[in-house]
Design a protein around this motif. Structure first.
Motif, mmCIF file in Angstrom:
data_model
loop_
_atom_site.group_PDB
_atom_site.id
_atom_site.type_symbol
_atom_site.label_atom_id
_atom_site.label_comp_id
_atom_site.label_asym_id
_atom_site.label_seq_id
_atom_site.Cartn_x
_atom_site.Cartn_y
_atom_site.Cartn_z
ATOM 1 N N HIS A 56 11.169 4.449 5.221
ATOM 2 C CA HIS A 56 10.584 3.819 6.413
ATOM 3 C C HIS A 56 10.517 2.304 6.256
ATOM 4 N N TYR A 57 10.142 1.837 5.067
ATOM 5 C CA TYR A 57 10.055 0.397 4.841
ATOM 6 C C TYR A 57 11.435 -0.261 4.898
ATOM 7 N N VAL A 58 12.398 0.335 4.202
ATOM 8 C CA VAL A 58 13.755 -0.222 4.187
ATOM 9 C C VAL A 58 14.330 -0.247 5.599
ATOM 10 N N THR A 59 14.113 0.829 6.340
ATOM 11 C CA THR A 59 14.598 0.888 7.718
ATOM 12 C C THR A 59 13.962 -0.197 8.572
ATOM 13 N N SER A 60 12.674 -0.414 8.392
ATOM 14 C CA SER A 60 11.982 -1.423 9.199
ATOM 15 C C SER A 60 12.527 -2.818 8.924
ATOM 16 N N LYS A 61 12.864 -3.097 7.682
ATOM 17 C CA LYS A 61 13.370 -4.433 7.355
ATOM 18 C C LYS A 61 14.811 -4.614 7.825
ATOM 19 N N SER A 120 0.814 -1.221 0.000
ATOM 20 C CA SER A 120 0.000 0.000 0.000
ATOM 21 C C SER A 120 0.846 1.270 0.000
ATOM 22 N N LEU A 121 2.162 1.120 0.116
ATOM 23 C CA LEU A 121 3.026 2.296 0.174
ATOM 24 C C LEU A 121 3.174 2.950 -1.192
ATOM 25 N N ARG A 122 3.445 4.234 -1.171
ATOM 26 C CA ARG A 122 3.732 4.985 -2.384
ATOM 27 C C ARG A 122 5.143 5.560 -2.274
ATOM 28 N N ALA A 123 5.886 5.460 -3.338
ATOM 29 C CA ALA A 123 7.256 5.975 -3.335
ATOM 30 C C ALA A 123 7.247 7.486 -3.103
ATOM 31 N N LYS A 124 8.130 7.938 -2.210
ATOM 32 C CA LYS A 124 8.209 9.372 -1.940
ATOM 33 C C LYS A 124 9.559 9.680 -1.305
ATOM 34 N N PRO A 125 10.081 10.887 -1.526
ATOM 35 C CA PRO A 125 11.315 11.280 -0.833
ATOM 36 C C PRO A 125 11.115 11.199 0.671
ATOM 37 N N PHE A 126 12.196 10.924 1.384
ATOM 38 C CA PHE A 126 12.059 10.686 2.825
ATOM 39 C C PHE A 126 11.465 11.882 3.554
ATOM 40 N N GLU A 127 11.736 13.105 3.059
ATOM 41 C CA GLU A 127 11.213 14.277 3.764
ATOM 42 C C GLU A 127 9.703 14.432 3.601
ATOM 43 N N ASP A 128 9.109 13.660 2.694
ATOM 44 C CA ASP A 128 7.661 13.695 2.518
ATOM 45 C C ASP A 128 6.938 12.622 3.328
ATOM 46 N N ILE A 129 7.702 11.775 4.014
ATOM 47 C CA ILE A 129 7.089 10.766 4.888
ATOM 48 C C ILE A 129 6.698 11.444 6.193
ATOM 49 N N SER A 130 5.439 11.386 6.533
ATOM 50 C CA SER A 130 4.988 12.032 7.764
ATOM 51 C C SER A 130 5.377 11.188 8.974
ATOM 52 N N PRO A 131 5.549 11.820 10.122
ATOM 53 C CA PRO A 131 5.807 11.044 11.340
ATOM 54 C C PRO A 131 4.702 10.031 11.628
ATOM 55 N N GLU A 132 3.473 10.369 11.262
ATOM 56 C CA GLU A 132 2.352 9.451 11.498
ATOM 57 C C GLU A 132 2.487 8.197 10.634
#
Length: 252
Positions: free
Chosen positions: A155-160, A94-106
């Motif tokens: 966020h996904y790469v970090t989680s893995k 369900s994720l959409r590719a985006k620059p890291f600064e566009d990933i919200s803390p939520e």
């Protein structure tokens, strides 16, 4: 005799997709399978049962401690213990590719709650039962992307990457109890959820294929053999390891 005859397995995120393939494979090898998913896993459990396997479903939010505890308690009450845990549930397709600064803390917190906290809570809930039997097989599902540093999915790469680190540390803590902890790290798999996400495929398919030594799409069935190896006695002296299955895209 089937390799997992009499074993009890919990598989998170197994209502559909790769998790459902895992559930069927373990049931085919004789395991009693609890499907733990926030989605409805009854159709998958019914399909396994119709084919002669043993399976049940309990709706579970792996990011919620009480939900995980209730699921594990129900599994133990039904089948007497837990021998195998597959930490498969994750936020990905369900994720959409985006620059890291566009990933919200939520968004970051929601993903980490499922992808990292979930495996922690599930392991924490099953290990006492495994210790009681001096036997256990925990398989965490990571991703080859943790070795690549794939951009726009920070966020996904970090989680893995965290899942791989968790595997190594947990293996040290439970090895004396007869419990192994290993990681299976797939590449880009054409699961039903990924196929239904054309934006994800468009972003990743070409570069992933170009990086592979084996030039074909990866299917869920490609993961069955390695998974069965890790949960069986064939891997009894193997722990803390990462097995990457991605057609040779990552070699480490």
């Amino acid at each position: 005799m089937p390799r997992l005859d009499g074993k009890v397995a919990i598989i998170t995120g197994a209502a559909q997709g790769i998790g459902a393939v895992y559930a069927q494979a373990l049931a085919d090898e004789g395991a009693k399978v609890m499907i733990a998913d926030i989605l409805d896993g009854n159709p998958t459990a019914s399909r396994i049962s119709a084919q002669g396997g043993t399976a049940d479903f309990m709706q579970t939010d792996v990011s919620d401690e009480s939900s995980v505890a209730a699921m594990v308690d129900a599994t133990v009450a039904k089948w007497g213990g837990v021998d195998i845990l597959i930490n498969n549930a994750a936020i990905w397709a369900s994720l959409r590719a985006k620059p890291f600064e566009d990933i919200s803390p939520e968004e970051w917190d929601k993903l980490m709650a499922v992808n990292v906290k979930g495996p922690f809570l599930c392991a924490r809930a099953v290990v006492p039962h495994m210790r009681a039997g001096k036997y256990g097989r925990i398989v965490n599902i990571a991703s080859g992307t943790a070795y690549k540093g794939t951009p726009n999915f920070l966020h996904y790469v970090t989680s893995k990457g965290a899942v791989i680190a968790m595997t190594r540390a947990l293996a040290r803590e439970v090895g004396e109890d007869g419990i192994t902890v290993n990681t299976l790290a797939p590449g880009l798999v054409l699961s039903e959820q990924v196929v239904a996400s054309p934006e994800l495929l468009e972003k990743l398919s070409a570069p992933v294929m170009a990086s592979r030594a084996i030039k074909r799409d990866q299917l869920p069935q490609d993961l069955v053999g390695p998974l069965l190896f890790l949960v069986s006695d064939d891997a009894a002296f193997m722990t803390g390891e990462v097995t990457v299955i991605d057609g040779g895209s990552v070699m480490h």
